[in-house]
Design a protein around this motif. Structure first.
Motif, PDB file in Angstrom:
ATOM      1  N   ARG A 206       0.817  -1.208   0.000  1.00 31.37           N
ATOM      2  CA  ARG A 206       0.000   0.000   0.000  1.00 31.37           C
ATOM      3  C   ARG A 206       0.857   1.267   0.000  1.00 31.37           C
ATOM      4  N   THR A 207       1.899   1.214  -0.779  1.00 29.47           N
ATOM      5  CA  THR A 207       2.745   2.382  -0.970  1.00 29.47           C
ATOM      6  C   THR A 207       2.815   2.717  -2.452  1.00 29.47           C
ATOM      7  N   CYS A 208       3.031   3.988  -2.725  1.00 27.04           N
ATOM      8  CA  CYS A 208       3.216   4.481  -4.092  1.00 27.04           C
ATOM      9  C   CYS A 208       4.451   5.382  -4.072  1.00 27.04           C
ATOM     10  N   LEU A 209       5.430   5.070  -4.904  1.00 31.01           N
ATOM     11  CA  LEU A 209       6.693   5.791  -4.936  1.00 31.01           C
ATOM     12  C   LEU A 209       6.822   6.563  -6.233  1.00 31.01           C
ATOM     13  N   THR A 215      18.303   8.042 -12.103  1.00 28.07           N
ATOM     14  CA  THR A 215      19.241   8.018 -10.973  1.00 28.07           C
ATOM     15  C   THR A 215      18.793   7.129  -9.831  1.00 28.07           C
ATOM     16  N   ASN A 216      17.603   6.528  -9.923  1.00 29.49           N
ATOM     17  CA  ASN A 216      17.043   5.708  -8.831  1.00 29.49           C
ATOM     18  C   ASN A 216      16.831   6.518  -7.551  1.00 29.49           C
ATOM     19  N   THR A 217      16.543   7.794  -7.698  1.00 31.79           N
ATOM     20  CA  THR A 217      16.323   8.668  -6.556  1.00 31.79           C
ATOM     21  C   THR A 217      14.832   8.751  -6.254  1.00 31.79           C
ATOM     22  N   VAL A 218      14.453   8.458  -5.015  1.00 36.53           N
ATOM     23  CA  VAL A 218      13.058   8.541  -4.590  1.00 36.53           C
ATOM     24  C   VAL A 218      12.697  10.003  -4.380  1.00 36.53           C
ATOM     25  N   LEU A 219      11.645  10.464  -5.062  1.00 36.74           N
ATOM     26  CA  LEU A 219      11.199  11.849  -4.934  1.00 36.74           C
ATOM     27  C   LEU A 219      10.084  12.001  -3.910  1.00 36.74           C
ATOM     28  N   ARG A 220       9.154  11.046  -3.881  1.00 39.26           N
ATOM     29  CA  ARG A 220       8.051  11.103  -2.918  1.00 39.26           C
ATOM     30  C   ARG A 220       7.630   9.680  -2.560  1.00 39.26           C
ATOM     31  N   THR A 221       7.156   9.525  -1.320  1.00 38.36           N
ATOM     32  CA  THR A 221       6.600   8.261  -0.848  1.00 38.36           C
ATOM     33  C   THR A 221       5.200   8.517  -0.318  1.00 38.36           C
ATOM     34  N   TYR A 222       4.213   7.838  -0.911  1.00 33.66           N
ATOM     35  CA  TYR A 222       2.813   8.007  -0.515  1.00 33.66           C
ATOM     36  C   TYR A 222       2.345   6.725   0.194  1.00 33.66           C
ATOM     37  N   LEU A 223       1.686   6.909   1.325  1.00 35.80           N
ATOM     38  CA  LEU A 223       1.095   5.805   2.080  1.00 35.80           C
ATOM     39  C   LEU A 223      -0.404   5.783   1.802  1.00 35.80           C
ATOM     40  N   LEU A 224      -0.886   4.696   1.213  1.00 35.24           N
ATOM     41  CA  LEU A 224      -2.282   4.595   0.787  1.00 35.24           C
ATOM     42  C   LEU A 224      -3.079   3.797   1.805  1.00 35.24           C
ATOM     43  N   CYS A 244      -8.008   0.909  -6.802  1.00 38.27           N
ATOM     44  CA  CYS A 244      -7.738   0.125  -5.594  1.00 38.27           C
ATOM     45  C   CYS A 244      -8.630  -1.107  -5.531  1.00 38.27           C
ATOM     46  N   ASP A 245      -8.286  -1.992  -4.586  1.00 35.56           N
ATOM     47  CA  ASP A 245      -8.991  -3.267  -4.475  1.00 35.56           C
ATOM     48  C   ASP A 245     -10.404  -3.110  -3.939  1.00 35.56           C
ATOM     49  N   ASP A 246     -10.727  -1.990  -3.283  1.00 35.44           N
ATOM     50  CA  ASP A 246     -12.075  -1.775  -2.777  1.00 35.44           C
ATOM     51  C   ASP A 246     -12.965  -1.012  -3.759  1.00 35.44           C
ATOM     52  N   GLY A 247     -12.505  -0.833  -4.991  1.00 33.39           N
ATOM     53  CA  GLY A 247     -13.283  -0.142  -6.014  1.00 33.39           C
ATOM     54  C   GLY A 247     -13.127   1.361  -6.029  1.00 33.39           C
ATOM     55  N   SER A 248     -12.349   1.920  -5.119  1.00 28.78           N
ATOM     56  CA  SER A 248     -12.166   3.367  -5.063  1.00 28.78           C
ATOM     57  C   SER A 248     -11.013   3.797  -5.967  1.00 28.78           C
ATOM     58  N   VAL A 249     -10.897   5.104  -6.147  1.00 28.58           N
ATOM     59  CA  VAL A 249      -9.829   5.715  -6.936  1.00 28.58           C
ATOM     60  C   VAL A 249      -9.084   6.693  -6.040  1.00 28.58           C
ATOM     61  N   GLN A 250      -7.781   6.547  -5.989  1.00 27.04           N
ATOM     62  CA  GLN A 250      -6.943   7.443  -5.195  1.00 27.04           C
ATOM     63  C   GLN A 250      -6.244   8.434  -6.127  1.00 27.04           C
ATOM     64  N   GLN A 251      -6.485   9.718  -5.878  1.00 26.93           N
ATOM     65  CA  GLN A 251      -5.846  10.774  -6.653  1.00 26.93           C
ATOM     66  C   GLN A 251      -4.667  11.341  -5.859  1.00 26.93           C
ATOM     67  N   PRO A 273       7.344  10.193   4.329  1.00 27.94           N
ATOM     68  CA  PRO A 273       6.123   9.656   3.712  1.00 27.94           C
ATOM     69  C   PRO A 273       4.958  10.636   3.840  1.00 27.94           C
ATOM     70  N   ILE A 274       4.096  10.613   2.841  1.00 30.65           N
ATOM     71  CA  ILE A 274       2.921  11.479   2.798  1.00 30.65           C
ATOM     72  C   ILE A 274       1.681  10.598   2.755  1.00 30.65           C
ATOM     73  N   GLN A 275       0.724  10.921   3.577  1.00 35.84           N
ATOM     74  CA  GLN A 275      -0.560  10.227   3.562  1.00 35.84           C
ATOM     75  C   GLN A 275      -1.584  11.144   2.915  1.00 35.84           C
ATOM     76  N   PRO A 276      -2.139  10.753   1.758  1.00 33.82           N
ATOM     77  CA  PRO A 276      -3.074  11.642   1.061  1.00 33.82           C
ATOM     78  C   PRO A 276      -4.299  11.951   1.908  1.00 33.82           C
ATOM     79  N   ALA A 277      -4.874  13.108   1.639  1.00 31.14           N
ATOM     80  CA  ALA A 277      -6.076  13.510   2.360  1.00 31.14           C
ATOM     81  C   ALA A 277      -7.249  12.616   1.982  1.00 31.14           C
ATOM     82  N   ALA A 278      -8.208  12.526   2.889  1.00 29.88           N
ATOM     83  CA  ALA A 278      -9.387  11.688   2.642  1.00 29.88           C
ATOM     84  C   ALA A 278     -10.206  12.201   1.465  1.00 29.88           C
ATOM     85  N   SER A 279     -10.156  13.516   1.208  1.00 30.50           N
ATOM     86  CA  SER A 279     -10.927  14.080   0.088  1.00 30.50           C
ATOM     87  C   SER A 279     -10.368  13.675  -1.269  1.00 30.50           C
TER      88      SER A 279
END
Length: 521
Positions: A206-209, A215-224, A244-251, A273-279
């Motif tokens: 449940r991560t998105c990088l 350069t294999n440099t990580v710019l952002r890490t998102y926790l879904l 996603c597996d529950d039918g939702s779409v994460q923006q 790490p960044i956790q996206p807002a619920a909205s």
């Protein structure tokens, strides 16, 4: 009129098809706008996720749990070929103007099939487990292969296809991205053709990088909050959309306000790490539609389509994040594993590829290998040259728009213009600063205007021209007189010689007698 279509494919059907669906229908071509209706169907296929590739003339569909790829002809509307491989195919992608089909296998290898020649290239087993997803950058220079072993390999496509790199050393990846901890489910790359492009990958943890694949440099890490199964980028590379597996779409807004630096630029907080807002999470009103197995964006990135486990295709309004409606009155007879929007048609200037593969050539492994690293003599391609401007050279401006950097010809032209400024006539130095030199280009309009000559100056120039013509005329007449004098002297000497020769002959006058009237005076 502009027309936009999309193609949907299904996996193994979970229930018998209804009467509204044709028997064995598996791949569906739908018109999205202006009229929402079905246009064509292709039968006998069960396509897993990431196993559908569409070109201008053909559709390639890898079959579920099989080492077979079905090839459909879009122009004729039928199945053209069934192509077998030595290993089970788990994902496919098109590259190099749709002339090369890249295949990932369950054994962790990469196959490259030149559909216009039949040449097949096979890499070594670089992944420890199956290849789950493939992505090709816009310039077809780099290939990214995601695997269930939690790694993403970065390959050089020109290096893989080069005849000089037939050995195992030339078929190894450039670098390995190993920042994920579990199986990588999806990967995509940005639309840029420059050397600062980025990639986005999602995994089962449940991560998105967001990372720079150069350069294999990580710019952002998102926790879904849900398991991501599919991924897509908008046309401007400003947002990421995950099904996603529950039918939702994460923006994921890559330029979300409130961050010290944007996600694409990285920075000091890139590792936080960044956790996206619920909205930013779009939920499906009907939870019975199942997991979102596929996702695709329209041409203007205003509408998002998601394909679900139940066979439904849902359209989302990107501006509001709400589900609009089901595009089809009845769900498809199986899970919608692949969705793909096709290029819009109907533009006044429709960009077409320079080559078109009208009929595919079945792969021939090892048939064109050359130990010397040169193109073998039996290598031949079968393509159709298209485009009304075939052979016409692009302007420098068009090359600058599509090239990763400024074209060399455009740089030479600019340097030549700068050099011409240094060769310009020296301007008069103002009386206020006689010791200073003018090393800048004047911006005043009056200083660059050419001074108009007066009437006296024009008359003086005309008198000078007339005087020059008179001198030329006098010199010409003198030259003519001199030539006539030399001619007369030559004639007289010749006459004297003839007279001396005639003294030995009485009445000796030959036919070359001289007449004074012939001297031309």
């Amino acid at each position: 009129m502009l027309t936009e279509h999309f193609i949907a494919s299904i996996g193994v059907p979970e229930k018998p098809p209804g009467t509204n669906v044709a028997k064995d229908a598996a791949i569906f071509l739908h018109e999205f706008q202006p009229l929402a209706q079905q246009r064509a169907i292709f039968k006998k296929s069960a396509t897993p996720a990431n196993c559908l590739a569409v070109s201008e003339s053909h559709i390639f569909a890898a079959q579920s749990d099989k080492a077979v790829v079905h090839v459909y002809n879009r122009l004729k509307g039928n199945q053209e070929a069934t192509v077998p491989f030595t290993e089970r195919v788990t994902c496919i992608a098109l590259a190099c103007d749709d002339t090369v089909l890249v295949l990932g296998t369950a054994e962790g290898r990469i196959f490259l099939w030149e559909t216009h020649s039949g040449r097949q290239v096979t890499t070594v087993q670089s992944h420890l487990q199956k290849v789950t997803a493939l992505a090709v950058d816009a310039s077809s220079n780099f290939l990214l292969s995601a695997s269930a072993d939690s790694t993403v390999q970065v390959w050089s496509l020109p290096g893989l296809l080069s005849f000089a790199n037939v050995g195992a050393q030339g078929l190894s990846p450039l670098r390995t991205f190993a920042s994920h901890r579990t199986e990588v489910t999806a990967v995509t790359v940005g639309h840029s053709v420059s050397f600062s492009n980025f990639a986005v990958s999602a995994a089962r943890d449940r991560t998105c990088l967001l990372w720079d694949f150069h350069t294999n440099t990580v710019l952002r890490t998102y926790l879904l909050s849900s398991l991501p199964l599919c991924i897509t980028l908008d046309a401007a590379d400003r947002a990421v959309y995950l099904g996603c597996d529950d039918g939702s779409v994460q923006q994921l807004d890559l330029y979300r306000q409130g961050h010290s630096t944007s996600a694409v630029q990285g920075g000091e907080k890139a590792s936080v790490p960044i956790q996206p807002a619920a909205s930013s999470r779009w939920r499906q009103p009907d939870a019975l539609k199942g997991a979102a197995l596929s996702v695709s964006l329209s041409f203007d990135s205003s509408t998002l389509l998601t394909g679900h486990q139940s066979g439904s295709v849902v359209a989302w309004d990107v501006a509001t994040g709400r589900a609009q409606t089901n595009l089809m009155q009845n769900p498809l007879p199986g899970p919608v594993t692949n969705l793909c929007f096709l290029p819009v048609t109907g533009f006044a200037y429709q960009e077409t590829k320079r080559v078109k593969v009208t009929s595919v050539m079945k792969p021939k492994f090892g048939a064109f290998d050359s130990a010397a690293g040169t193109v073998p003599g039996n290598y031949a391609i079968n393509v159709e040259l298209t485009g009304s401007d075939l052979g016409a050279e692009e302007t420098l401006w068009q090359q600058a728009l599509t090239a990763p950097s400024f074209p060399q010809a455009l740089l030479d032209e600019g340097l030549g213009e700068l050099a011409s400024w240094s060769l310009a006539p020296e301007r008069h130095v103002s009386a206020a600063a006689p010791d200073e030199t003018e090393d800048f280009m004047a911006l005043d309009g009056d200083s660059n205007k050419r001074k108009e000559p007066t009437l006296e100056e024009q008359n003086a120039a005309l008198r000078a021209q007339i005087e020059a013509l008179r001198r030329l005329q006098t010199a010409s007449f003198d030259r003519i007189d001199k030539i006539n004098a030399e001619r007369k002297a030559l004639i007289q000497r010749e006459h004297a010689r003839l007279m001396r020769g005639g003294e030995a002959q009485p009445n000796g006058v030959d036919g070359n007698s001289y007449d004074e009237s012939d001297d031309g005076d």
